[in-house]
Design an enzyme around this catalytic site. Structure first.
Site, PDB file in Angstrom:
ATOM      1  N   ASP A 198     -16.448  32.656  -2.662  1.00  0.00           N
ATOM      2  CA  ASP A 198     -17.873  32.849  -2.368  1.00  0.00           C
ATOM      3  C   ASP A 198     -18.268  34.312  -2.583  1.00  0.00           C
ATOM      4  O   ASP A 198     -17.400  35.195  -2.684  1.00  0.00           O
ATOM      5  CB  ASP A 198     -18.095  32.445  -0.906  1.00  0.00           C
ATOM      6  CG  ASP A 198     -19.518  32.624  -0.457  1.00  0.00           C
ATOM      7  OD1 ASP A 198     -20.439  32.358  -1.249  1.00  0.00           O
ATOM      8  OD2 ASP A 198     -19.712  33.030   0.707  1.00  0.00           O
ATOM      9  N   ASP A 255     -21.557  36.156  -0.893  1.00  0.00           N
ATOM     10  CA  ASP A 255     -22.145  36.881   0.243  1.00  0.00           C
ATOM     11  C   ASP A 255     -21.238  36.850   1.461  1.00  0.00           C
ATOM     12  O   ASP A 255     -20.776  35.797   1.889  1.00  0.00           O
ATOM     13  CB  ASP A 255     -23.522  36.294   0.579  1.00  0.00           C
ATOM     14  CG  ASP A 255     -24.460  36.455  -0.606  1.00  0.00           C
ATOM     15  OD1 ASP A 255     -24.527  37.562  -1.132  1.00  0.00           O
ATOM     16  OD2 ASP A 255     -25.070  35.451  -1.011  1.00  0.00           O
TER      17      ASP A 255
END
Lengths: 177, 177
Positions: free
Chosen positions: A10, A12
């Site tokens: 991922d 963020d």
């Protein structure tokens, strides 16, 4: 084709520090500090006064929110090493914030040049990923994911206990390298 | 979570008619016609005079190429029916053309409003998709894909014989509904 295991990561709060942008903009707009401690167990918008919450919820939709985000400590070095051993994909739920697409793409090209754009995935529902591991700060992204989820420690997920938690990229390296 | 089978569907030449845009811009720039027949077995840029090829290769990178593309016949009606029976994802290799992101997102929202943005995937390498079926006009997207590929008939793929070919959305409906 390759026999390497496949690792999806991922963006963020895992490689890109979007909390720093919340803190920066909250200070700019309200002259107040947003401490990481105040974010424990809840999304950023829930950590501020009720009259500021709508503004914070809109921040990720605003032009430039995802531009020039600081890099999470050691993520470049460890992912570079991991890219030799794994098929490495970046998988971000960018569809929630269509204004983020180009900033996210450019950020990845700038800071993770060893990851080819063919291995970027902008999606919504991460159960679409065909990978062996997913490193993510949001536990709901492990729902329906067929591989093993590693929960990257972040203030908002402090109370999540269902998944193996990793506290830093150094720790990820120790587990996966 | 659901027990429905999962269907991933490409955009260009499957639901969005990007050949129409090549034809339109080629006519605009060179006052020449680009027939679908001339595109058999090759990409559009290879179907024109050598001195025009560089221009055609750049078209998909240009602002607006993917905006307001015509819709491939019957794709809306058949996908609407398929969306009741399958978990439906749109998976497009948008990473090749970063200028296309917002146009593709808006086009999907406008013409396929019954597909939630959570089910949009902008990627590069489609082997990252965890799906049971992939409908695509590029056979290389079936490399490493673990489900069943259905090759959507397009001029450029005329000579491809390794995958089951579907010639229209009506035919897709007959197979999958």
């Amino acid at each position: 084709m390759t026999n390497k295991k496949r690792l999806a990561v991922d963006m963020d709060e895992v490689i890109a520090d979007s909390i720093a942008r919340f803190q920066e903009w909250y200070g700019r707009d309200f002259q107040l500090e947003l401490s990481r401690e105040s974010l424990r167990g809840r999304p950023a918008a829930d950590a501020v006064a009720p009259e500021h919450q709508a503004a914070l919820r809109e921040y990720p939709n605003a032009e430039g929110f995802f531009r020039d985000l600081p890099i999470i400590a050691d993520s470049q070095e460890v992912l570079f090493e991991l890219s030799k051993k794994y098929e490495l994909f970046i998988a971000t739920a960018a569809m929630e914030f269509p204004n983020s697409f180009v900033d996210k793409y450019n950020w990845l090209q700038q800071h993770f040049p060893f990851i080819h754009w063919r291995n970027f995935v902008f999606c919504g529902d991460k159960s679409i990923l065909n990978a062996d591991f997913l490193i993510d700060d949001n536990a709901y992204n492990f729902d329906g994911f067929h591989g093993e989820g590693l929960l990257f420690d972040a203030p908002h997920n402090a109370h999540e206990t269902r998944y193996r938690r990793v506290h830093s990229w150094r720790e990820v390296g120790e587990i996966l390298l």
